[in-house]
Enzyme design. Sequence first.
Site, short mmCIF file in Angstrom:
data_model
loop_
_atom_site.label_atom_id
_atom_site.label_comp_id
_atom_site.label_asym_id
_atom_site.label_seq_id
_atom_site.Cartn_x
_atom_site.Cartn_y
_atom_site.Cartn_z
N TYR A 122 -2.34 -1.49 10.21
CA TYR A 122 -2.33 -1.62 8.74
C TYR A 122 -0.95 -1.25 8.18
CZ TYR A 122 -3.84 -1.13 3.88
OH TYR A 122 -3.97 -1.28 2.51
N SER A 140 0.87 -1.18 0.00
CA SER A 140 0.00 0.00 0.00
C SER A 140 0.90 1.23 0.00
CB SER A 140 -0.85 -0.03 1.27
OG SER A 140 -1.48 1.21 1.48
N1 NAD Z 1 -8.66 0.31 -1.63
C1 NAD Z 1 -7.57 0.95 -1.26
O1 NAD Z 1 -7.61 2.18 -1.06
C2 NAD Z 1 -6.26 0.23 -1.13
C3 NAD Z 1 -5.10 1.02 -1.05
C4 NAD Z 1 -3.87 0.38 -0.91
C5 NAD Z 1 -3.80 -1.00 -0.86
N2 NAD Z 1 -4.93 -1.73 -0.94
C6 NAD Z 1 -4.81 -3.19 -0.85
O2 NAD Z 1 -5.40 -3.78 -1.98
C7 NAD Z 1 -5.88 -5.09 -1.64
C8 NAD Z 1 -7.31 -5.25 -2.15
O3 NAD Z 1 -8.16 -4.34 -1.48
P1 NAD Z 1 -9.48 -3.70 -2.12
O4 NAD Z 1 -9.31 -2.25 -2.05
O5 NAD Z 1 -9.80 -4.34 -3.40
O6 NAD Z 1 -10.54 -4.10 -0.98
P2 NAD Z 1 -11.96 -4.86 -1.03
O7 NAD Z 1 -12.45 -4.85 0.37
O8 NAD Z 1 -12.83 -4.27 -2.09
O9 NAD Z 1 -11.53 -6.35 -1.48
C9 NAD Z 1 -10.78 -7.18 -0.62
C10 NAD Z 1 -11.25 -8.60 -0.79
O10 NAD Z 1 -10.48 -9.42 0.10
C11 NAD Z 1 -11.37 -10.39 0.66
N3 NAD Z 1 -10.85 -10.90 1.93
C12 NAD Z 1 -10.84 -10.29 3.14
N4 NAD Z 1 -10.34 -11.12 4.06
C13 NAD Z 1 -10.03 -12.28 3.43
C14 NAD Z 1 -9.48 -13.50 3.86
N5 NAD Z 1 -9.17 -13.72 5.14
N6 NAD Z 1 -9.26 -14.47 2.94
C15 NAD Z 1 -9.61 -14.28 1.64
N7 NAD Z 1 -10.15 -13.14 1.17
C16 NAD Z 1 -10.35 -12.15 2.07
C17 NAD Z 1 -12.68 -9.65 0.84
O11 NAD Z 1 -13.78 -10.55 0.98
C18 NAD Z 1 -12.73 -8.82 -0.43
O12 NAD Z 1 -13.41 -9.48 -1.46
C19 NAD Z 1 -5.72 -5.19 -0.12
O13 NAD Z 1 -4.55 -5.92 0.18
C20 NAD Z 1 -5.54 -3.75 0.34
O14 NAD Z 1 -4.80 -3.65 1.54
C21 NAD Z 1 -6.17 -1.15 -1.07
#
Ligand code: NAD
Length: 287
Positions: free
Chosen positions: A156, A143
């Site tokens: 986080y 991230s």
């Molecule tokens: N959205 C943001 O602003 C952002 C920014 C930086 C990094 N990220 C990273 O990107 C990645 C994806 O996030 P996103 O934004 O698409 O979020 P999101 O919540 O839309 O999707 C995350 C998915 O992970 C699944 N998940 C959660 N716990 C789980 C588990 N124990 N086992 C399997 N699946 C699980 C959820 O059900 C969901 O479908 C994450 O690692 C997040 O930290 C997101």
Amino acid sequence: MKYRNRVAVVTGAGSGIGRALTIALAADGARVAASDIDAAGLAATSAACAPGSVATYHLDVADRAAVRAHAEQVRADLGPASMLFNNAGVDLMAEIESMEPADLDWLFGINFGGVVNGTTAFLPQLIEAGSADRPARLINLSSAFGLIAVPAQGAYCASKFAVRGLTETLRQEMIMNDRPVTVHCVHPGVVKTNFGKNMRTSAEDAEVARTLFDKAALTTPERTARTILRGVDRGKARILVGPDGRIAAALPRLLGVSYTTLLARGSRVTSRRRTANPPSVEERNPL
Ligand SMILES: NC(=O)c1ccc[n+]([C@@H]2O[C@H](COP(=O)([O-])OP(=O)(O)OC[C@H]3O[C@@H](n4cnc5c(N)ncnc54)[C@H](O)[C@@H]3O)[C@@H](O)[C@H]2O)c1
């Protein structure tokens, strides 16, 4: 069909960035092993792809034995994986003073444990599937908060700094040992996904925290997936997503650790303004 004959594994594929990656990979010829703990989200992702291009698996990435069994199942169903996206992740908004240790354990089990589990379970397959001409790809989602730390995101940030450390070490080991696997660490700024809605928070007003998260999002998941895949194709070790991802990379380079003082002062001003002018009903319920 850039990814023809590729078996691509995507965790957290039921929403957001994981869904967008699955759709983009499947559209470009990959056979995708898409997993999530959310069965309904996963079914919706699969429905958005051409029939037969995606195999779905119910998986909790924090469960090490389940991830190992999953790796064997994917090999049996589709053949050895040649792309792995350790994407599943969760958020916790809490200042360290008031954080529940159990919440930190939960988050670390998924954000860092999940990446360790996926990496170690699939690495033998990636080494087997890769070649000098067509290396296998291992992509870990860190991230912007794996580059800088910010208030109320201690657990986080710690987990995403840990993902960066693991990924950058693995990259060196793959090069040092002549393994046909390229390793990439992704640092998105705020992306408009369900991440804010799924966040655990001890903040007094969880709804306001989630609304603010959504308001801060500068990038779509589709754009994020495109940036990630372009970065992987170009062999970039560090893939920055969005203007906020690039700013997060620049801040510690320009200011050293003094960036923390700057952000703390900025956060104090913002939180004072928020207390003086609480968000309107419309802001709390944007839909
Ligand atoms: N959205 C943001 O602003 C952002 C920014 C930086 C990094 N990220 C990273 O990107 C990645 C994806 O996030 P996103 O934004 O698409 O979020 P999101 O919540 O839309 O999707 C995350 C998915 O992970 C699944 N998940 C959660 N716990 C789980 C588990 N124990 N086992 C399997 N699946 C699980 C959820 O059900 C969901 O479908 C994450 O690692 C997040 O930290 C997101």
